[in-house]
Design a protein around this motif. Structure first.
Motif, mmCIF file in Angstrom:
data_model
loop_
_atom_site.group_PDB
_atom_site.id
_atom_site.type_symbol
_atom_site.label_atom_id
_atom_site.label_comp_id
_atom_site.label_asym_id
_atom_site.label_seq_id
_atom_site.Cartn_x
_atom_site.Cartn_y
_atom_site.Cartn_z
ATOM 1 N N PRO A 231 40.536 34.160 38.637
ATOM 2 C CA PRO A 231 39.888 34.982 37.607
ATOM 3 C C PRO A 231 40.547 34.832 36.235
ATOM 4 N N ARG A 235 38.984 32.963 32.834
ATOM 5 C CA ARG A 235 38.965 33.578 31.504
ATOM 6 C C ARG A 235 39.663 32.693 30.466
ATOM 7 N N GLN A 272 35.873 39.498 40.737
ATOM 8 C CA GLN A 272 36.215 39.416 39.317
ATOM 9 C C GLN A 272 35.639 38.183 38.614
ATOM 10 N N LYS A 303 40.869 48.534 45.814
ATOM 11 C CA LYS A 303 40.361 47.197 46.121
ATOM 12 C C LYS A 303 39.288 47.249 47.205
ATOM 13 N N GLN A 306 36.092 48.201 45.443
ATOM 14 C CA GLN A 306 35.536 47.133 44.600
ATOM 15 C C GLN A 306 34.928 46.022 45.445
#
Length: 315
Positions: A231, A235, A272, A303, A306
């Motif tokens: 992730p 980015r 993510q 977690k 999510q």
């Protein structure tokens, strides 16, 4: 110890040694104690009664242990997943005053053992601070460290959740200095990815980690470590073309090895990320659904929630 050095496993012999040693363990000196548990750990022979007896004997004489004996003792307990907070606390108190006498290997082994057992006493946090201080004060000495030791110490700090930004920056710079000659196996590359979350080190890790080669040689734990870094890598836009897809395929192929930590790290990374291959993503989620159901209660509430959201969104 001779059998352990040549990796000759003989369970009956080790059980007999343990049975004979326990009644006379108080007669062992510090080096004999360290050698004994180290031998059992090297051949992965579990004997909780022996390790408990060793801890009870070691604590009162812990100040007689050399730096190597301290490191080898906690390493053996960590390898055998034999938690003993009182012993680790005693080792911490003994190690801190002599931390400058530890060599690079000793520092790595000690930090890794504490991180692996998740020992969180106040004194262990101080130990990590002292280790960080000792290394940063001799920053030039990092050039003499083996690459695997650089990775091991940074991974230990990450696992222990200890803030050591100056140390991590120093190690990251040393890793990058050697980038053209860096030779790490799948486990070490996975640890490197997990320990660092900034541009140049992640770019180097993805460049060195070849999914088809390292993936076949390594374990799902390695794959999960690299997965957990992606992730951030996405980015920062440093992930090579096709790398995410290859990693997803590896995660599917190696799902039979899954531990709770692997399932959590892989699925949380998927949560993510922006994934372009819907077919492969759905295949991964379908493969890991029974594993998530199995391990969900062992995950943190945040977690778990999510990852549940991820499955709900995917339908």
């Amino acid at each position: 110890n001779a059998f352990a050095k040549v990796d000759h496993r003989h369970p009956e012999l080790f059980d007999a040694v343990a049975k004979a040693a326990i009644p006379i363990i108080d007669d062992f000196n510090s080096q004999e104690i360290a050698n004994t548990v180290n031998a059992f750990a090297k051949v992965n022979h579990r004997h909780p009664e022996l390790f408990d007896a060793v801890a009870k004997t070691a604590i009162p004489i812990i100040d007689t242990f050399t730096t190597q004996a301290l490191a080898n003792t906690v390493n053996a307990f960590a390898k055998m997943d034999h938690g003993h907070p009182e012993l680790f606390d005693a080792v911490t108190k003994a190690a801190i005053p002599i931390i400058d006498d530890f060599n690079a290997q000793g520092l790595c082994i000690t930090a890794s053992a504490f991180a692996r057992t998740r020992h969180t006493m106040r004194t262990s946090k101080l130990l990590f601070t002292k280790i960080s201080d000792a290394i940063t004060l001799d920053a030039a000495g990092l050039q003499d460290w083996e690459a695997k030791s650089l990775v091991a110490i940074s991974y230990a700090f990450m696992k222990a959740k200890h803030e050591g930004n100056e140390l991590i920056d120093l190690i990251g710079n040393e890793v990058l200095r050697r980038k053209d000659e860096l030779s790490l196996d799948a486990r070490e590359l996975g640890n490197l990815a997990a320990a660092f979350n900034y541009y140049y080190v992640l770019e180097l890790t993805y460049e060195k980690y070849q999914p088809q080669a390292h993936g076949n040689d390594g374990s799902l734990e390695d794959v999960a470590d690299v997965f957990g870094s992606m992730p951030v890598g996405q980015r920062l836009n440093v992930i090579p073309s096709g790398f995410v897809e290859e990693m997803m395929q590896l995660a599917i192929e190696k799902s039979y090895e899954a531990r709770m930590e692997d399932v959590r790290d892989i699925l949380f990374a998927v949560f993510q990320m922006d994934l372009c291959d819907d077919r492969l993503c759905r295949g991964l989620l379908n493969t890991y659904k029974p594993l998530f159901d199995k391990y969900a209660t062992d995950m943190s509430a945040i977690k778990r929630s999510q990852i549940k959201q991820l499955y709900e969104e995917e339908g």
